[in-house]
Enzyme design. Structure first.
Site, mmCIF file in Angstrom:
data_model
loop_
_atom_site.group_PDB
_atom_site.id
_atom_site.type_symbol
_atom_site.label_atom_id
_atom_site.label_comp_id
_atom_site.label_asym_id
_atom_site.label_seq_id
_atom_site.Cartn_x
_atom_site.Cartn_y
_atom_site.Cartn_z
ATOM 1 N N HIS A 186 -28.485 -15.363 32.334
ATOM 2 C CA HIS A 186 -27.650 -14.272 32.851
ATOM 3 C C HIS A 186 -27.738 -13.030 31.954
ATOM 4 O O HIS A 186 -26.812 -12.221 31.903
ATOM 5 C CB HIS A 186 -26.187 -14.704 33.013
ATOM 6 N N SER A 311 -46.114 8.136 28.462
ATOM 7 C CA SER A 311 -45.483 9.249 29.161
ATOM 8 C C SER A 311 -46.320 10.513 28.990
ATOM 9 O O SER A 311 -46.963 10.720 27.953
ATOM 10 C CB SER A 311 -44.082 9.474 28.584
#
Length: 480
Positions: A186, A311
């Site tokens: 989780h 990027s």
């Protein structure tokens, strides 16, 4: 650029035929329109040989070895000139299978003098026009051609790539079998494992699906317009047409389907595509997990000697593009494969043509899967494990030892030890929502009054040592 000028340029509509062509090019020889037509020609040629060799047709001549070799040579030599001529014929027939039939008849007429007959005189091939495509509907040719091309694409291209991914992942699992790692259930810190064991789980899952694909059956039929051998029995009532059909289909290396309408029912295709899609889904899980491990710093991406741009504006970045590309292509592949599996099992009454359009996209579906597998393999090959980062995460999560301490308290209570009441609640109070230090955990253990051997075992425990049988479990990959 004016639109009228684009037609002269080799501009592709599909990225598989443009940007990514080099990766998926091996599929062209199996699942392109040209490959399909070559397979159709093969089926027509083999049917002609089958009927003449088997003595099925009264009065039909027996072919010589030279004539059989010449016919099969037409398939082996099928190339650019044949493709262009076939296109010209289809422009007139407006029927793809009929165009193949006419092409073969042209080739029979053009048999060279060097092709010897079984008896005296010239080759009998020019006289065999009426045996070409006899008793066949177009689907008799198509279903066999598709089975042959899909089988060769899967076994010759897709499966080797899939096995390669499993092998790469298996090697990584073995290499990192003993590398401790903090689990995250989780998304939260949980019982530690090893990096190798987590890779082994994915390798095991992928290998199982690959074996299902390896075991696929490729079915075929050749039984006429509605699957009844109606014309066969009327024209040549003395032949055992089921035996003739079965031996022909099995002679092509396919599984004979005895019960069909005009079409072979395509159920085998639905089964195959579901298995490939399931492999894709697991590979997608691999891509997202590795992407997450990169974001956590567990993996570092190795820079190539040529450098790598992440990027366009942030020079520090190296993006996990191989795994992101893999995700996207797997999603596209699964969408197509699941559509194929859902639609191909239905044909209105004895025949409709929805499958004709649908099956032309098999190459696209497998192409996106192949591209994804290639990207994920390249991505895995460029990773290094950051052991320091793994160790730091483990050392910052001593609260995960609440589980083994609690279970040891339970086991001690069963064995008769006192003071072990409410272990879950006591560990919850110590650990939930808190960052537990090594000192705090050891102080808690020392105050429990555990039997000496149990206390010593717990005091020696660290998050990095709390991996159970994880390293050993990787060895189950050796059983596959």
């Amino acid at each position: 650029m004016p639109r009228t000028d684009l037609s002269a340029l080799p501009i592709a509509l599909s990225p598989l035929d443009g940007r990514y062509r080099a990766v998926v090019a091996p599929l062209i020889d199996h699942l392109s329109e040209a490959a399909l037509n070559r397979a159709r020609l093969r089926v027509e040629v083999e049917w002609l040989i089958h009927l003449t060799d088997g003595g099925v047709l009264p009065g039909a001549p027996r072919l010589s070895e030279s004539e059989r070799a010449h016919l099969r040579g037409l398939v082996n030599a099928f190339g650019a000139e044949d493709i262009a001529e076939l296109a010209d014929i289809e422009a007139v027939t407006h029927h793809d299978v009929k165009a193949v039939e006419y092409l073969l008849k042209r080739r029979l007429d053009a048999v060279p003098a060097s092709v010897a007959s079984a008896g005296p005189g010239p080759s009998v091939l020019p006289a065999l026009h009426e045996i070409v495509h006899i008793f066949c509907t177009s689907e008799d040719i198509n279903n066999l051609a598709y089975a042959l091309t899909i089988r060769s694409a899967v076994e010759g291209v897709w499966l080797p790539a899939a096995r390669g991914l499993v092998e790469d992942l298996t090697a990584l699992a073995r290499e990192q079998a003993r590398t401790p790692m903090l689990s995250r259930t989780h998304g939260q810190p949980a019982t530690p494992t090893t990096l190798g064991k987590e890779m082994a789980v994915l390798a095991h899952r992928l290998a199982r699906q690959a074996r299902r694909v390896e075991g696929a059956q490729y079915l075929g039929k050749i039984n006429g317009a509605t699957g009844t051998y109606g014309a066969h029995v009327v024209a040549v009532p003395g032949a055992d047409w089921e035996a003739v059909a079965r031996s022909f289909v099995e002679g092509l290396g396919l599984t004979w389907n005895p019960l069909t309408t005009q079409i072979e029912s395509h159920d085998w295709q639905a089964e195959l595509y579901s298995d490939v899609a399931r492999f894709n889904r697991i590979a997608h899980n691999l891509a997202t997990d590795v992407w997450t491990y990169i974001s956590l710093g567990y993996f570092r991406q190795r820079l190539s000697a040529q450098g790598s741009t992440g990027s366009s504006t942030m020079p520090h970045k190296v993006n996990p593009i191989r795994f992101e590309n893999g995700e996207a292509n797997l999603e596209i592949s699964c969408a197509l494969l699941e559509t194929l599996a859902a639609t191909l099992v239905t044909s209105r009454l004895q025949r409709d043509l929805t499958d004709s359009t649908t099956q032309r996209n098999v190459g696209v579906a497998l192409g996106h899967s192949l591209l994804a597998i290639d990207n994920i393999r390249r991505g895995l090959a460029g990773l290094d494990v950051d052991r320091a980062r793994l160790e730091a995460d483990l050392d910052a999560a001593w609260e995960v030892l609440g589980e083994p301490v609690q279970q040891a308290m339970r086991a001690a209570a069963v064995a008769g030890a006192r003071g072990m009441a409410d272990p879950y609640e006591r560990l919850k109070e110590l650990t939930r929502g808190k960052r537990v230090t090594p000192e705090a955990m050891r102080e808690f253990i020392s105050g429990l009054g555990m039997p000496d051997d149990v206390e010593a075992r717990l005091l020696a425990l660290t998050p990095a040592a709390y991996t159970g049988l994880a390293a050993h479990l990787v060895s189950h990959l050796d059983e596959e």
